[in-house]
Design an enzyme around this catalytic site. Structure first.
Site: not given
Ligand code: PEP
Ligand code: MG
Length: 580
Positions: A198, A305, A340, A441, A464-465, A475, A512
């Site tokens: 992040h 987010r 979200r 995810e 990403n996840d 990550r 996303c």
């Protein structure tokens, strides 16, 4: 001139002076000092030891009533270690002999003392080794906070304190990165961290050139060094000569000219050569970014987010504050905004209140996101209420992160119904038709996307996840960055499964994760059937350009070759040929 290499995460080039910032307890940087600086360094040490003693005394005084016996004993032990003349004498000797900064000299003294205690067979005495480490950290903290320090801490800095500088840190949390925004830094470098952490995502959204995963190479740099940071290639030049400076300034101008050229695409439609209309949405972390998303002509916000509102503060935001912020976000956009629900936990920790209980032995697999929210309804319900109340100010979509089990959805729907019922009874207006979508995810959710699609209004793939959990690579861990691979066959297959599941259920599927904003993957994603992309708004025009130069039917025709390819290198080669 020195060149260092890491993982570039924020495109663009920064040129500026280095500023090392440290957090007590982290890797302490080592600097050589001149003989003429030794006396100043020793004075800094003495002042900081005194400060550490005073802060220890005041911690004891802050405890109300009688101090419990164990706490009193601990404070006494720490005071004894601090006031032991050996600490000053030996550290001073190290500063004089090695001509190094006080922080590092203290680390050396601490290590030496810890070794002595570790070797004592008596378990009580050897346990004192940990106390020594804590005391050393306390003094180092005071040294780093002191005005004369070549290192600076992030806390208590006035706005713009690091104006135009390139921040160097062992690691930065997402919360640190947000705090850096007000300092108008021109770039940052960290030893740790991966490209989809992040922290990296924030660097991109703040349009700050940054390089992570430098594996200790930063210890070679000093505050005040002139640096060039190439965020695209992941290269740092320290002490560049005139020729390199000239070359990079020209490259910076070229990048600026290129992005100006892309501006002409702002009003253009995201439509492929064969007439496929693609939805381009933006990801926003902070409410003020919604305006930029609108300027880029995004079709709306595909991912807001919300958790960043909860960081860098002592108290968590209550329902009213959340309502005010979400209302502002919705009012500032005349397009849909996908809010979200809180994705706290793992690397996104907060100071205020109870949320930190999400820190398990393996936080990425622990009480994170929807799991944390369902576990702590006292946190989740006001959050949902704030979103529903704000929904009257704009077209709202609700999206839930990290689903792994449809039963989580059943619990969510019960809570949503309760919230709606309460709002009705209280006469609060809200939009009763808000679509509810889920992020796919976690591999379990991707494999069973059809089951989720059956219960949801839309899906969004969080690569990403999904990559983190599918390939079992943390990550934020720079040691395993090299395994991060959006083109791994498992990822391509899972993405396809989710898109197909959405198609069968007749619901929209977007993506996303960072993969959606990288033009190198645009064509393969179009071939896989993706028709909605959500990304950092700064990447939007480049992806749009790629879409406008693509023939989707042709891409779909070559997809089987990619999906059936057994050799990773050949697979990458085929994707790269697709991009020609
Ligand atoms: C993702 O995981 O791809 C995603 C978009 O969510 P985040 O990066 O916030 O975890
Ligand atoms: Mg995610």
């Amino acid at each position: 001139m020195l060149a260092l290499h890491g993982t570039g995460v924020g495109a663009g080039i920064a040129i500026g002076k280095a500023r090392i910032i440290s957090k007590p307890g982290e890797n302490i940087a080592r600097y050589e000092i001149e003989s003429s600086e030794i006396a100043t360094e020793i004075n800094r040490l003495k002042t900081s030891v005194q400060q550490a003693v005073s802060s220890l005394i005041s911690s004891g005084e802050k405890i109300d009533g009688d101090i419990p016996e164990e706490v009193a004993a601990l404070l006494e032990t720490h005071a004894m270690i601090l006031q032991d003349p050996m600490l000053l004498e030996e550290t001073t000797k190290i500063i004089r002999q090695k001509k190094i900064n006080a922080e590092y000299a203290l680390s050396l003294y601490g290590k030496r003392m810890q070794k002595v205690f570790d070797e004592i067979p008596d378990p009580y005495l050897s346990s004192k080794s940990a106390d020594i480490a804590q005391v050393i950290q306390r003094v180092q903290g005071a040294l780093i906070e002191s005005d004369e320090s070549p290192e600076q801490s992030l806390s208590n800095q006035p706005d713009g304190a690091f104006d135009g500088e390139i921040i160097i840190a062992n690691d930065l949390t997402p919360a640190d990165t947000i705090a850096l925004k007000k300092h108008r830094i021109s770039g940052f470098l960290t030893n740790l961290g991966g490209p989809t952490s992040h922290t990296a995502i924030l660097a991109r959204s703040m349009q700050i050139p940054a390089i992570v995963g430098l594996h200790g190479a930063l210890n070679l740099l000093r505050t005040g060094d002139l640096l060039i940071v190439d965020g695209k290639r992941g290269v740092i030049m320290a002490g560049p000569d005139e020729r390199s400076l000239d070359a990079y300034q020209r490259r910076r101008e070229k990048i600026n000219r290129r992005s100006q050229a892309l501006e002409t695409l702002r009003e253009a439609e995201a439509i492929s050569l064969d007439g496929q209309r693609i939805g381009l949405f933006s990801n926003v972390e902070l409410p003020e970014e919604v305006a930029f998303s609108a300027r880029q002509n995004a079709e709306g916000v595909g991912l807001y987010r919300t958790e960043f509102l909860f960081m860098n503060r002592d108290e968590l935001p209550d329902e009213e504050e959340q309502f005010a912020v979400y209302s502002e976000v919705l009012k500032s956009s005349d397009k849909p905004v996908t809010i979200r629900t809180l994705d706290l936990g793992a690397d996104k920790q907060v100071d205020g209140g109870r949320v930190s209980e999400g820190q398990g032995t393996n936080p990425a697999l622990g009480l994170r996101a929807i799991r944390l929210c369902l576990h702590d309804v006292g946190l989740f319900k006001p959050h949902l209420r704030a979103i529903f109340r704000a929904s009257v100010f704009g077209k709202t979509r609700l999206m839930v992160p990290m689903l792994s089990n449809v039963e989580e959805l059943d619990q969510l729907f019960i809570l949503i119904e309760e919230v709606k019922q309460e709002l009705r009874e209280q006469g609060c207006a809200f939009d009763d038709t808000i679509p509810v979508g889920g992020m796919i995810e976690v591999p379990a959710a991707a494999v069973t996307a059809d089951i989720f699609a059956h219960k949801l209004d839309f899906l969004s793939i969080g690569t990403n996840d999904l990559i983190q959990y599918t390939l079992a690579i943390d990550r934020i861990d720079d040691e395993v960055n090299y395994l991060y691979d959006p083109l791994h066959p498992s990822i391509l297959r899972l993405v396809k499964m989710v898109i197909d599941a959405g198609r069968h259920a007749n619901i929209p599927v977007s993506m996303c994760g960072e993969m959606a904003g990288n033009p190198e993957f645009t064509r393969v994603l179009l071939a896989l059937g993706l028709r909605e992309f959500s990304m950092d708004p700064a990447s939007l025009l480049e992806v749009k350009q790629r879409i406008r130069m693509s023939d989707v039917a042709l891409l779909e025709a070559v997809l089987p070759e990619i999906m059936n390819e057994m050799e990773p290198a050949k697979l990458r080669q085929k994707v790269s040929e697709m991009n020609q």
